[in-house]
Design a protein around this motif. Structure first.
Motif, PDB file in Angstrom:
ATOM      1  N   LYS A  51      -8.777   1.852   5.552  1.00 52.35           N
ATOM      2  CA  LYS A  51      -9.363   1.324   4.309  1.00 52.35           C
ATOM      3  C   LYS A  51      -8.757  -0.038   3.968  1.00 52.35           C
ATOM      4  CE  LYS A  51     -10.800   2.816  -0.265  1.00 52.35           C
ATOM      5  NZ  LYS A  51      -9.958   2.519  -1.437  1.00 52.35           N
ATOM      6  N   ARG A  73      -5.871   5.671   5.103  1.00 51.44           N
ATOM      7  CA  ARG A  73      -5.436   4.640   4.149  1.00 51.44           C
ATOM      8  C   ARG A  73      -5.306   3.288   4.830  1.00 51.44           C
ATOM      9  NH1 ARG A  73      -0.191   6.919   1.884  1.00 51.44           N
ATOM     10  NH2 ARG A  73       0.086   4.884   0.877  1.00 51.44           N
ATOM     11  N   GLU A  93       0.829  -1.208   0.000  1.00 49.14           N
ATOM     12  CA  GLU A  93       0.000   0.000   0.000  1.00 49.14           C
ATOM     13  C   GLU A  93       0.870   1.267   0.000  1.00 49.14           C
ATOM     14  OE1 GLU A  93      -3.074   1.029  -0.341  1.00 49.14           O
ATOM     15  OE2 GLU A  93      -2.746   3.041   0.480  1.00 49.14           O
ATOM     16  N   ASP A 143      -1.827  10.702   4.613  1.00 50.53           N
ATOM     17  CA  ASP A 143      -3.163  10.189   4.941  1.00 50.53           C
ATOM     18  C   ASP A 143      -3.108   8.753   5.489  1.00 50.53           C
ATOM     19  OD1 ASP A 143      -5.828  10.864   5.100  1.00 50.53           O
ATOM     20  OD2 ASP A 143      -6.312  10.240   3.057  1.00 50.53           O
TER      21      ASP A 143
END
Ligand code: ATP
Ligand code: MG
Length: 137
Positions: free
Chosen positions: A86, A83, A28, A79
């Motif tokens: 999520k 993140r 990610e 963020d």
């Protein structure tokens, strides 16, 4: 950029999923800036989840969180808090989106594989609960 606290919970460490979860975090683009494995006492788990003290699941949750080792890490990125939440997916894996950590790995609403801070203030408190300045990159 922003920092958040991640915990790979006992259900995941026990099933040897630490590497798989860390790979998803790194894929990610979140950067690990502190990390260690610990086995919390009941008191330490109660302290960490103090905001949930009045919730019906508090005793069961804190028993679970001290039932085995966990991997705590501070993650950094733009963020990072949102993140990571999520990427984790919904608290209850039945409601988690495809491709999220909890959809892939969580066992139920309690044994849900990961924790992530829910806002900037809690992130700061939670990171400092586990790490001092010497332990942070
Ligand atoms: P976390 O704080 O661990 O990142 P979350 O913010 O998605 O998860 P919270 O509402 O803060 O969820 O609950 C904290 C933790 O308490 C959950 O991750 C889960 O392990 C446990 N929990 C939450 N709801 C329940 C429930 N209804 N029954 C049992 N355990 C629960
Ligand atoms: Mg929470």
């Amino acid at each position: 950029s922003e920092r958040t606290l991640s915990i790979i919970k006992p259900d995941a460490v026990e099933r040897n999923l630490t590497g798989a979860v860390l790979k998803m975090i790194q894929d990610e683009g979140l950067k690990v800036v502190a990390m260690k494995m610990i086995h919390m006492t009941k008191e330490q788990a109660q302290g960490f989840y103090a905001v949930h003290r009045e919730r019906p699941f508090f005793d069961s949750l804190t028993d679970f969180m001290c039932s085995g080792p966990v991997v705590v890490a501070a993650l950094e990125g733009d963020d990072a808090i949102a993140r990571y939440r999520k990427l984790m997916g919904a608290t209850n894996p039945d409601n988690a989106d495809e491709g999220t950590i909890r959809k892939l790995f969580a066992l139920d609403v309690e044994k849900n594989t990961v924790h992530g801070s829910d806002g900037p203030e809690t992130a700061a408190v939670e990171i400092s609960y586990f790490f001092n300045r010497l332990e942070m990159v």
